[in-house]
Design a protein around this motif. Structure first.
Motif, mmCIF file in Angstrom:
data_model
loop_
_atom_site.group_PDB
_atom_site.id
_atom_site.type_symbol
_atom_site.label_atom_id
_atom_site.label_comp_id
_atom_site.label_asym_id
_atom_site.label_seq_id
_atom_site.Cartn_x
_atom_site.Cartn_y
_atom_site.Cartn_z
ATOM 1 N N VAL A 103 0.846 -1.189 0.000
ATOM 2 C CA VAL A 103 0.000 0.000 0.000
ATOM 3 C C VAL A 103 0.882 1.239 0.000
ATOM 4 C CG1 VAL A 103 -1.705 1.307 1.332
ATOM 5 C CG2 VAL A 103 -1.880 -1.194 1.180
ATOM 6 N N GLY A 104 0.595 2.189 -0.879
ATOM 7 C CA GLY A 104 1.352 3.446 -0.888
ATOM 8 C C GLY A 104 2.433 3.457 -1.950
ATOM 9 N N PRO A 105 3.162 4.584 -2.013
ATOM 10 C CA PRO A 105 4.110 4.788 -3.114
ATOM 11 C C PRO A 105 5.433 4.050 -2.954
ATOM 12 C CG PRO A 105 4.134 6.671 -1.644
ATOM 13 C CD PRO A 105 3.051 5.774 -1.135
ATOM 14 N N GLY A 106 5.711 3.478 -1.783
ATOM 15 C CA GLY A 106 6.990 2.809 -1.625
ATOM 16 C C GLY A 106 7.189 2.331 -0.208
ATOM 17 N N VAL A 107 8.078 1.356 -0.049
ATOM 18 C CA VAL A 107 8.300 0.775 1.286
ATOM 19 C C VAL A 107 9.512 1.375 1.982
ATOM 20 C CG1 VAL A 107 7.332 -1.410 0.480
ATOM 21 C CG2 VAL A 107 9.819 -1.162 0.638
ATOM 22 N N CYS A 108 10.383 2.048 1.251
ATOM 23 C CA CYS A 108 11.682 2.424 1.815
ATOM 24 C C CYS A 108 11.609 3.787 2.512
ATOM 25 C CB CYS A 108 12.747 2.461 0.722
ATOM 26 S SG CYS A 108 14.384 2.870 1.371
ATOM 27 N N HIS A 109 12.214 3.859 3.691
ATOM 28 C CA HIS A 109 12.189 5.108 4.457
ATOM 29 C C HIS A 109 13.001 6.209 3.775
ATOM 30 C CE1 HIS A 109 16.105 3.649 5.776
ATOM 31 N NE2 HIS A 109 16.357 4.836 6.251
ATOM 32 N N GLY A 154 12.410 6.898 0.569
ATOM 33 C CA GLY A 154 11.536 7.444 -0.456
ATOM 34 C C GLY A 154 11.480 6.664 -1.758
ATOM 35 N N TYR A 155 11.874 5.409 -1.700
ATOM 36 C CA TYR A 155 11.864 4.580 -2.910
ATOM 37 C C TYR A 155 10.821 3.462 -2.776
ATOM 38 C CZ TYR A 155 16.225 6.963 -3.969
ATOM 39 O OH TYR A 155 17.167 7.931 -4.234
ATOM 40 N N ALA A 185 8.497 11.802 -1.090
ATOM 41 C CA ALA A 185 9.426 12.573 -0.255
ATOM 42 C C ALA A 185 9.358 12.001 1.156
ATOM 43 C CB ALA A 185 9.028 14.041 -0.261
ATOM 44 N N PRO A 186 10.418 11.379 1.634
ATOM 45 C CA PRO A 186 10.332 10.695 2.924
ATOM 46 C C PRO A 186 9.974 11.626 4.073
ATOM 47 C CG PRO A 186 12.599 10.680 2.087
ATOM 48 C CD PRO A 186 11.725 11.170 0.999
ATOM 49 N N GLU A 187 10.428 12.889 4.020
ATOM 50 C CA GLU A 187 10.151 13.792 5.141
ATOM 51 C C GLU A 187 8.663 14.115 5.264
ATOM 52 O OE1 GLU A 187 12.100 14.298 2.626
ATOM 53 O OE2 GLU A 187 11.696 16.217 1.619
ATOM 54 N N SER A 188 7.938 13.992 4.145
ATOM 55 C CA SER A 188 6.510 14.270 4.209
ATOM 56 C C SER A 188 5.744 13.100 4.835
ATOM 57 C CB SER A 188 5.958 14.547 2.805
ATOM 58 O OG SER A 188 5.935 13.352 2.042
ATOM 59 N N VAL A 189 6.359 11.943 4.839
ATOM 60 C CA VAL A 189 5.695 10.753 5.378
ATOM 61 C C VAL A 189 6.173 10.444 6.789
ATOM 62 C CG1 VAL A 189 5.436 8.251 5.096
ATOM 63 C CG2 VAL A 189 5.352 9.762 3.096
ATOM 64 N N TYR A 190 7.479 10.522 6.981
ATOM 65 C CA TYR A 190 8.041 10.057 8.245
ATOM 66 C C TYR A 190 8.367 11.191 9.208
ATOM 67 C CZ TYR A 190 8.659 5.679 5.738
ATOM 68 O OH TYR A 190 8.446 4.534 5.032
#
Lengths: 135, 135
Positions: free
Chosen positions: A89-95, A97-98, A121-126
């Motif tokens: 689920v979502g755009p990617g599994v990697c913290h 951003g990939y 963009a990882p900062e927007s998620v994590y």
């Protein structure tokens, strides 16, 4: 049909669990599971790892929402490794951003080259803490 | 391009190495590598594991001829797991006679069901000793 005991003892209570995209076969990440996290993964239908760095269960997607819905669990010949085929689920599994944690190719001289495109963009998620950094 | 140190220390000198068929994306097996076996894999272009049970380097295919020709090595975000994309020589990588070691599906009650077809007779390749049993 046989009933199978997973060999958790070979590596101190943990087995590696390969996460593979059910649709296209891409390998997304590798985590570890203990017996409790495997049971919880199978019970809930969403992947739960055991985090080696935090020494506790780690529900993938607990902060990001990027959960891994289990489509099939496979076990290898020696019953000491798992292959979990998932719907990610979502755009990617990697913290970072990939889509997959395996976004770098390794040359024989040790040089690593990024060979995939960032999908978020990882900062927007994590947030700043990157709470869900891979264990 | 960055030069990368693989994190062998997190798991006692070894990292898991996922072996994936370069053509169709199938996950064939999981082995472990130490720094020497990774270097030898990259130098020779054929996969060399470190066998945990025999505590030594293990060239995949050394007795069967079913070598794994390296097409690409990928490394994950934390540099503690490898994904080796290969051309698999021969009818299968598994010492039990299957194309992939992950030939069984695991149900939530622990029942394991064989979901792949055998592609070769292991006794004709490995003899009675099954010398090349996965580590």
């Amino acid at each position: 049909m046989e009933s199978l005991n997973i060999d958790f003892e070979k590596a101190g209570g943990l087995v590696p669990a390969i996460i593979q995209d059910h649709h296209n076969g891409d390998v997304l990440m590798l985590g570890f599971m203990n017996s409790v996290s495997l049971a919880e993964t199978q019970r809930s239908g969403e992947v739960v790892f055991f985090s080696r760095s935090r020494n506790k269960l780690w529900k993938k997607g607990e902060s990001s929402g990027h959960v891994l819905k289990v489509r099939e669990v496979r076990v290898d010949c020696d019953a000491d490794a798992l292959l979990v085929r998932v719907e990610a689920v979502g755009p990617g599994v990697c913290h970072e951003g990939y889509r997959s944690c395996f976004f770098r190719s390794l040359a024989s001289d040790g040089a690593a080259e990024i060979v995939e495109e960032r999908t978020f963009a990882p900062e927007s998620v994590y947030g700043a803490q990157q709470q869900e950094k891979k264990a």
